[in-house]
Design an enzyme around this catalytic site. Structure first.
Site, PDB file in Angstrom:
ATOM      1  N   LYS A  93      -6.415 -12.599  11.425  1.00  0.00           N
ATOM      2  CA  LYS A  93      -5.938 -11.499  12.270  1.00  0.00           C
ATOM      3  C   LYS A  93      -5.727 -11.914  13.728  1.00  0.00           C
ATOM      4  O   LYS A  93      -4.724 -12.502  14.061  1.00  0.00           O
ATOM      5  CB  LYS A  93      -6.850 -10.295  12.141  1.00  0.00           C
ATOM      6  CG  LYS A  93      -6.749  -9.623  10.763  1.00  0.00           C
ATOM      7  CD  LYS A  93      -7.334  -8.252  10.755  1.00  0.00           C
ATOM      8  CE  LYS A  93      -7.285  -7.610   9.366  1.00  0.00           C
ATOM      9  NZ  LYS A  93      -5.923  -7.300   8.899  1.00  0.00           N
ATOM     10  N   TYR A 100       0.823  -1.217   0.000  1.00  0.00           N
ATOM     11  CA  TYR A 100       0.000   0.000   0.000  1.00  0.00           C
ATOM     12  C   TYR A 100       0.860   1.273   0.000  1.00  0.00           C
ATOM     13  O   TYR A 100       0.521   2.258   0.655  1.00  0.00           O
ATOM     14  CB  TYR A 100      -0.929   0.019   1.226  1.00  0.00           C
ATOM     15  CG  TYR A 100      -1.927  -1.110   1.257  1.00  0.00           C
ATOM     16  CD1 TYR A 100      -3.078  -1.079   0.479  1.00  0.00           C
ATOM     17  CD2 TYR A 100      -1.713  -2.229   2.066  1.00  0.00           C
ATOM     18  CE1 TYR A 100      -3.989  -2.119   0.495  1.00  0.00           C
ATOM     19  CE2 TYR A 100      -2.611  -3.272   2.091  1.00  0.00           C
ATOM     20  CZ  TYR A 100      -3.753  -3.209   1.304  1.00  0.00           C
ATOM     21  OH  TYR A 100      -4.651  -4.245   1.326  1.00  0.00           O
ATOM     22  N   TYR A 104     -14.628  -4.645   2.134  1.00  0.00           N
ATOM     23  CA  TYR A 104     -13.261  -5.068   1.818  1.00  0.00           C
ATOM     24  C   TYR A 104     -13.086  -6.460   2.405  1.00  0.00           C
ATOM     25  O   TYR A 104     -13.293  -6.675   3.597  1.00  0.00           O
ATOM     26  CB  TYR A 104     -12.222  -4.119   2.426  1.00  0.00           C
ATOM     27  CG  TYR A 104     -10.807  -4.637   2.269  1.00  0.00           C
ATOM     28  CD1 TYR A 104     -10.092  -4.423   1.096  1.00  0.00           C
ATOM     29  CD2 TYR A 104     -10.209  -5.376   3.292  1.00  0.00           C
ATOM     30  CE1 TYR A 104      -8.804  -4.923   0.939  1.00  0.00           C
ATOM     31  CE2 TYR A 104      -8.918  -5.882   3.143  1.00  0.00           C
ATOM     32  CZ  TYR A 104      -8.227  -5.651   1.975  1.00  0.00           C
ATOM     33  OH  TYR A 104      -6.960  -6.151   1.818  1.00  0.00           O
ATOM     34  N   ASP A 138     -17.671 -12.521   7.294  1.00  0.00           N
ATOM     35  CA  ASP A 138     -16.232 -12.241   7.300  1.00  0.00           C
ATOM     36  C   ASP A 138     -15.893 -11.616   8.651  1.00  0.00           C
ATOM     37  O   ASP A 138     -16.033 -10.415   8.848  1.00  0.00           O
ATOM     38  CB  ASP A 138     -15.877 -11.296   6.140  1.00  0.00           C
ATOM     39  CG  ASP A 138     -14.396 -10.940   6.107  1.00  0.00           C
ATOM     40  OD1 ASP A 138     -13.679 -11.259   7.075  1.00  0.00           O
ATOM     41  OD2 ASP A 138     -13.966 -10.317   5.114  1.00  0.00           O
TER      42      ASP A 138
END
Length: 431
Positions: A269, A17, A148, A240
């Site tokens: 995560k 990014y 996302y 998600d």
């Protein structure tokens, strides 16, 4: 320590990014403990975003490190096709005990994007495997606008079309994007789903909080209504929970706030406490049963070299030991309380009354608001300025465009939280 660390980094590393033409020198980090990161100059920085939302217990947790070490000495890796090991079985068993809904099977992968890829493949092939003439062939996928779900091609396809996906638009499969439900649009959103007829395979969503889309928060009653409608149309629901899982929203999983539970759940995560790369896709027995067949083409042909890596499983088990402790949820409640107090402070501030900040909101350990700006997209430079000014004051914040958020490790102290809040107020005064 390499003396020319930063120079060498710039010569040979491609950071994520990051526009290469305007890349500033990265900050060298040598160690981390709890909420604190220590750079090459010895400066101590509060990690107020859990290093991309993963280090839920903080950096360098001795218990997780110990379990990783013990596992590395015993078994570090083994092929997971035709083989198994205790850490993988124990972790699956523990996850199935606490996951919302009626999850029955655990499929391991490498990260959040791959957990989503597996979920999409499970859902699409589920309907193909049921192709017996009685069940309609379903192939369409529904996702929320501003979503996302990752950077692999399937995950990009079900994510908002924008700067993250711009270069790949022609390669992404078609998806029906719907608005997040509100009191004003819930009927029209359900009408959009109705119009897809009997060809929709699944609906994928981030429960309660759309993370990278700007920490957009959805009212649970309305999301429940939307999920209930999907279920009435036999549309598989994929939650998600890569970001929202493991306490982020105040409960162990965001889906626990909802009465309508998903058919598939994606995790990553916080799964390993941020120490190892790992993804999990959990599904119901009904979905798994569609893959039990004498027809070998009905196999789920998906896998990864590091599927169910024993060290990653050990770190996830250690992280679960920690998160299931009463003191962890005491900390989550304390962070939420402090966030709510800071939310009140922000709403009473001159920055709010003069509309320099907007839409201050809290969900569990997440606090977010928008900076006044002519553009709210990810490329907005005001966020970079905010991050730079915060880092100069030893606080790591990384706004999403003009959306500022706090998402701290659960070990953050009251004093450290106050330091983060004070820094935000100071930086707002400098913008």
């Amino acid at each position: 320590m390499m003396a020319n660390l930063i120079q060498k980094d710039r010569e040979i590393i491609w950071h994520p990014y990051t526009q290469q033409a305007e890349m500033v020198d990265p900050l060298g980090i040598v160690s981390g403990k709890g909420t604190i990161l220590i750079d090459t100059n010895g400066k101590k920085i509060i990690d107020a975003i859990s290093s991309w939302w993963v280090t839920i217990h903080g950096h360098g947790h001795p218990y997780i490190a110990e379990k990783i070490y013990e596992q590395a000495l015993q078994l570090e890796q083994v092929i997971f096709a035709g083989f198994t090991h205790e850490p993988a079985v124990r972790l699956a068993d523990r996850l199935l005990e606490v996951l919302p809904g009626k999850m029955s099977k655990i499929f391991y992968s490498d990260n959040g994007s791959t957990a989503v890829e597996v979920a999409l493949k499970m859902a699409i092939q589920y309907w193909r495997n049921l192709g017996d003439g009685k069940n309609p062939r379903r192939s369409k996928i529904i996702a929320l606008k501003n979503s996302y779900h990752g950077d692999t091609f399937g995950a990009m396809s079900v994510s908002e079309r924008g700067v993250f996906t711009l270069a790949f638009q022609d390669y992404l499969f078609d998806v029906e994007f719907i608005d997040a439900p509100t009191k004003e649009n819930i009927d029209s959103v359900c009408d959009r789903i109705e119009q897809t007829g009997e060809v929709t395979a699944c609906f994928i969503y981030e429960p309660l909080v759309q993370g990278a889309g700007g920490m957009i928060m959805t009212e649970q009653r309305l999301l429940n209504q939307l999920l209930e409608y999907c279920k009435s149309k036999r549309i598989l629901c994929i939650a998600d929970e890569v970001m929202t899982g493991f306490g982020r929203t105040g409960r162990l999983f965001a889906s626990e706030y909802l009465s309508v539970q998903p058919d598939i759940i994606c995790l990553s995560k916080g799964l390993t406490g941020g120490t190892m790369a790992m993804g999990v896709t959990a599904c119901t027995a009904e979905i798994h049963s569609a893959y039990i067949s004498a027809d070998k083409t009905k196999t789920l042909f998906h896998g990864h070299s590091f599927t169910a890596n024993p060290i990653a499983c050990a770190s996830a088990l250690a992280s679960m030991d920690l998160i299931m402790k009463a003191e962890t949820f005491d900390a989550i409640r304390r962070i939420n309380y402090q966030h709510l107090q800071f939310e009140k402070q922000l709403k009473k501030s001159v920055f709010f009354t003069e509309k320099k900040i907007q839409n201050v909101r809290v969900q569990g350990t997440i606090l977010a608001f928008e900076l006044e700006s002519s553009s709210g997209n990810y490329l907005n430079t005001i966020g970079k300025k905010f991050a730079k000014l915060s880092l100069e004051r030893n606080v790591l914040l990384r706004p999403l465009g003009n959306t500022v958020y706090i998402l701290p490790p659960y070990c953050i102290t009251e004093e450290e939280s106050q330091k983060v809040y004070t820094t935000i107020i100071k930086v707002l005064g400098l913008l």
